[in-house]
Structure formats: C-alpha cells, structure tokens
Design an enzyme around this catalytic site. Structure first.
Site, PDB file in Angstrom:
ATOM      1  N   LYS A 163       0.864  -1.185   0.000  1.00 62.81           N
ATOM      2  CA  LYS A 163       0.000   0.000   0.000  1.00 62.81           C
ATOM      3  C   LYS A 163       0.898   1.232   0.000  1.00 62.81           C
ATOM      4  O   LYS A 163       1.728   1.423   0.897  1.00 62.81           O
ATOM      5  CB  LYS A 163      -0.853  -0.020   1.259  1.00 62.81           C
ATOM      6  CG  LYS A 163      -2.294   0.333   1.039  1.00 62.81           C
ATOM      7  CD  LYS A 163      -3.061   0.026   2.310  1.00 62.81           C
ATOM      8  CE  LYS A 163      -4.378   0.726   2.322  1.00 62.81           C
ATOM      9  NZ  LYS A 163      -5.020   0.558   3.624  1.00 62.81           N
TER      10      LYS A 163
HETATM   11  C1  E4P Z   1      -8.316   1.578   3.488  1.00 59.03           C
HETATM   12  O1  E4P Z   1      -7.571   0.760   3.030  1.00 59.03           O
HETATM   13  C2  E4P Z   1      -8.166   2.203   4.815  1.00 59.03           C
HETATM   14  O2  E4P Z   1      -7.497   1.297   5.656  1.00 59.03           O
HETATM   15  C3  E4P Z   1      -9.479   2.490   5.497  1.00 59.03           C
HETATM   16  O3  E4P Z   1     -10.581   2.089   4.725  1.00 59.03           O
HETATM   17  C4  E4P Z   1      -9.589   3.808   6.136  1.00 59.03           C
HETATM   18  O4  E4P Z   1     -10.831   3.921   6.760  1.00 59.03           O
HETATM   19  P1  E4P Z   1     -11.190   5.017   7.868  1.00 59.03           P
HETATM   20  O5  E4P Z   1     -11.485   6.294   7.184  1.00 59.03           O
HETATM   21  O6  E4P Z   1     -12.408   4.445   8.550  1.00 59.03           O
HETATM   22  O7  E4P Z   1      -9.995   5.100   8.779  1.00 59.03           O
END
Ligand code: E4P
Length: 215
Positions: free
Chosen positions: A83
């Site tokens: 990522k």
């Molecule tokens: C995506 O890969 C992120 O880990 C995640 O969806 C972020 O979500 P949040 O806005 O609830 O922290």
C-alpha cells in the site's frame, strides 16, 4: 464484487473467513497500532487465513525508501499488495514496484485525477476513501462513480477498491456503481447478512413446524 475486511485483527479475519465470503484484507498503520503485535507477525498470520490480497502499507515518504520497504513487505507472502500513499513520491515508487512485478494498492485517494494518475503508473488497486469525504460534507460515492467512469473510458485495468466504508449502504451503492472491491470494518461486515424479516420468518416457520404431526 470482492469483499475485503479493513482490519489487522486476526480474530475478526478468522470469523469473516469462516463465512466463506472473504476475498481479502486491507490494513493501515492505525489499524496495526491497535493490535500491539509486530506488523510482520500479523501479516504472516493473516496470509495463512485468507487466500487473497492482503494490503500492507509503507510508512516511508521518499520513493526509494518506499520501494525498499515495499520489496521487504512483498517478501512476507506472495499475496501481499504493497500500500503506497497517493503522493508524487508514491507515484514514482508505484511505477518502480510495478516494474519489479510487485503488486500495489494506492491509498489515500480523494479525487478523480489522483485516481487517473494511479492507473497511469499501473497500480493494481486504487483506494478512494469515501467515509472521510462524507465526514467533510462531500459525497464520497460521487467520487466512486467518477473513477469508475474514467477507468471504463480508457479500459484501465486498475481495480477500484472502495475504502473508508462506514455502513452497509456504502457497500450496496458501490456494488450498484460496479466498483470492483469494497473493504470494510468488521462492524459493517457482520451487518450484511442480517435482516429482521429473515429472523422473524425463520421464527414463524419453526413455530409452525411444531404443529406438523410427527410420523
Ligand atoms: C483503506 O484501506 C483504509 O485502511 C481504510 O478504509 C480507512 O478507513 P477510515 O477512514 O475508517 O480510517
């Protein structure tokens, strides 16, 4: 549509996997920090449970360091998707990692143009954060619609991974728009199979069955 769990909690992943509908997992530094375990230990265990993409995020900010960190993470298991944040350095790193055959999920995407750039550098997944846009009084799902349209216009292979999901309606709307993947917290995952009329209907069938004469 593929359903991913957005968590680093192994018990939640084990439970969702046992239902037979879990296609992958996304993690991020904040989710990993909640677990009080080493990142690599978590990743190894998750990859044993789930037969699908598992996203592991780099924390470096400069392209060369991101690439080195991504290479290290990708060696943990063949199912790891690195990522990479959507920055200029992230674009450079993604291009290099893809050239090396390492799969990339570009994260922290908040605009259609950012998503266009992710596709151009060959990211495997693009992660638009819809809940965080909703929190700012912008309609996150509009971003999904625009990205899906742009990718269709140019037949980009990058898959749209709807992230920052807050409730089941996000999952339904993403499916109606033709998004490839939705990642969600376990609290949303466990709501999807439920409907009060299913419970009521089952209760009634079982009650009526008691009236059927036994042979
Ligand atoms: C995506 O890969 C992120 O880990 C995640 O969806 C972020 O979500 P949040 O806005 O609830 O922290």
């Amino acid at each position: 549509m593929k359903l991913f769990l957005d968590t680093a909690n192994v018990e939640e992943i084990r439970t969702a996997a046992s239902w037979g509908i879990l296609d992958g997992v996304t993690t991020n530094p904040s989710l990993v920090a909640k677990e009080s375990r080493s990142f690599e230990e978590i990743l190894r265990e998750v990859c044993e449970i789930v037969d699908g993409p598992v996203s592991a995020e780099v924390v470096s900010q400069e392209a060369a360091a991101m690439v080195a960190e991504g290479e290290r993470l990708s060696k943990v298991h063949p199912n790891i998707y690195v990522k990479i944040p959507m920055t200029v350095e992230g674009l450079k790193a993604t291009r290099q990692l893809r050239t090396k055959g390492i799969r990339v999920n570009m994260t922290l995407v908040f605009s259609p143009l950012q998503a266009l750039l992710c596709a151009k550098v060959g990211a495997n997944f693009v992660s638009p954060f819809i809940g965080r846009l909703d929190d700012h009084a912008e309609t996150g799902m509009d971003l999904i619609e625009e990205i899906v349209t742009i990718y269709r216009n140019y037949q980009y292979k990058t898959e749209v991974l709807v992230a920052s999901v807050r409730h089941p309606i996000h999952v339904k709307e993403a499916a109606l728009l033709g998004a490839d993947i939705v990642t969600m917290p376990f609290s949303v995952f466990e709501k999807m199979p439920r409907h009060p009329l299913t419970d009521l209907g089952l209760e009634r069938f079982l009650k009526d069955w008691q009236k059927v004469p036994k042979a």
